[in-house]
Design an enzyme around this catalytic site. Structure first.
Site, PDB file in Angstrom:
ATOM      1  N   LYS A  33     -59.132 -44.208 -35.307  1.00  0.00           N
ATOM      2  CA  LYS A  33     -57.658 -43.884 -34.999  1.00  0.00           C
ATOM      3  C   LYS A  33     -56.975 -43.603 -36.416  1.00  0.00           C
ATOM      4  O   LYS A  33     -56.362 -42.472 -36.296  1.00  0.00           O
ATOM      5  CB  LYS A  33     -56.952 -45.146 -34.367  1.00  0.00           C
ATOM      6  N   ARG A 108     -50.652 -53.420 -29.687  1.00  0.00           N
ATOM      7  CA  ARG A 108     -52.040 -53.994 -29.297  1.00  0.00           C
ATOM      8  C   ARG A 108     -52.047 -55.252 -28.481  1.00  0.00           C
ATOM      9  O   ARG A 108     -52.806 -55.791 -28.140  1.00  0.00           O
ATOM     10  CB  ARG A 108     -52.345 -54.899 -30.791  1.00  0.00           C
ATOM     11  N   ARG A 148     -67.558 -49.114 -43.832  1.00  0.00           N
ATOM     12  CA  ARG A 148     -66.265 -48.591 -44.319  1.00  0.00           C
ATOM     13  C   ARG A 148     -65.918 -49.047 -45.730  1.00  0.00           C
ATOM     14  O   ARG A 148     -65.933 -50.474 -46.099  1.00  0.00           O
ATOM     15  CB  ARG A 148     -65.199 -48.739 -43.298  1.00  0.00           C
ATOM     16  N   ARG A 181     -62.187 -53.455 -46.999  1.00  0.00           N
ATOM     17  CA  ARG A 181     -61.323 -54.202 -46.536  1.00  0.00           C
ATOM     18  C   ARG A 181     -61.742 -55.640 -46.247  1.00  0.00           C
ATOM     19  O   ARG A 181     -63.032 -55.746 -45.847  1.00  0.00           O
ATOM     20  CB  ARG A 181     -60.609 -53.840 -45.137  1.00  0.00           C
ATOM     21  N   ARG A 192     -62.436 -59.590 -33.915  1.00  0.00           N
ATOM     22  CA  ARG A 192     -61.880 -58.592 -33.891  1.00  0.00           C
ATOM     23  C   ARG A 192     -61.906 -57.805 -32.316  1.00  0.00           C
ATOM     24  O   ARG A 192     -61.084 -57.352 -31.586  1.00  0.00           O
ATOM     25  CB  ARG A 192     -61.635 -57.314 -34.847  1.00  0.00           C
TER      26      ARG A 192
END
Ligand code: AMP
Length: 238
Positions: A33, A108, A148, A181, A192
């Protein structure tokens, strides 16, 4: 930032002008996203509004709000609706949102979606939201999240498996050590995903039912996904 109006050529050669309006990018953690929001931002000059980024900025700034949010974020849980709704309301007052913006990571929950729908309906002249859901399979999401890395200076995003920097763990553009992160671990990713399935998947169904909705395959190369997302937006607004 220039305020965007997109010109689109129709099949019979006419040029029509399209105002992008509010665009929601929906999808599980890691579908891209943020990456896609940046592509659209560059192409159409409309801002990306990422509630995750705003929360991380509060965490980094040491604000009281940030301290409370960090505990939840590090567990892979959501921060309370009222808090993110307020953040979004404040951001939407900025003049750069006049002709459109991309909401990335918001709404969300169904509560956030209902708040947003009501908030926009109460604003005279605001276009209704359109929603584009990006689809990526579980195994690919896990690699994207755990691999990531990002540059804390120029914000470039890498993936140690899929799109590694030229020199291990250093930014190609400015040589800064890359950071990860704190919620991009496998354990937090699983939580998540559970949060996504129980609280956010119903948001996708909410916008699907409203009809201003489309889905794109997020496992293609970044520019192909961007082209598909932008085509979906033009179709939904056209
Ligand atoms: P993201 O950068 O979008 O993956 O968000 C990182 C984390 O920030 C999430 O796991 C949540 O803890 C929190 N967060 C971001 N956006 C929202 C939202 N709209 N509602 C609640 N929590 C959020």
């Amino acid at each position: 930032m220039a305020v965007a109006v997109i010109e689109k050529r129709t099949e019979d050669g006419k040029v029509i002008r399209i105002v992008p309006g509010p665009i929601l990018l929906l999808g599980a953690p890691g579908v891209g996203k943020g990456t896609q929001a940046k592509e659209i931002m560059a192409a159409w000059a409309i801002p990306q509004i990422s509630t995750g980024d705003i929360l991380r900025a509060n965490v980094a700034g040491g604000a009281e709000l940030g301290k409370k949010a960090k505990i939840l974020m590090d567990r892979g849980e959501l921060v309370p609706d009222e808090l993110v709704n307020e953040m979004v309301a404040a951001r939407l007052l900025q003049p750069d949102t006049a002709n459109g913006y991309i909401l990335d990571g918001f709404p969300r929950t169904l509560g956030q979606a209902e708040w947003l729908d009501g908030h926009l309906a109460a604003q005279r002249g605001s276009l209704p939201v359109i929603a584009v859901s990006i689809q990526v399979g579980y195994t690919q999401l896990l690699r994207r999240i755990t691999g990531r890395r990002s540059c804390p200076v120029c914000k470039s995003i890498y993936n140690i498996y899929l799109q590694p920097p030229k020199v291990d763990e250093l930014c190609d553009l400015d040589g800064t050590p890359l950071t990860r992160r704190s919620d991009d671990t496998e354990e937090v990713f699983e939580e998540r995903m559970r949060t996504y399935e129980s609280l956010t998947a119903p948001v996708v169904e909410h916008y699907r039912a409203l009809g201003r909705f489309d889905e794109v395959d997020g496992e293609q190369p970044v520019d192909a996904v961007a082209a598909a997302v932008m085509a979906a937006v033009l179709r939904l607004r056209g």
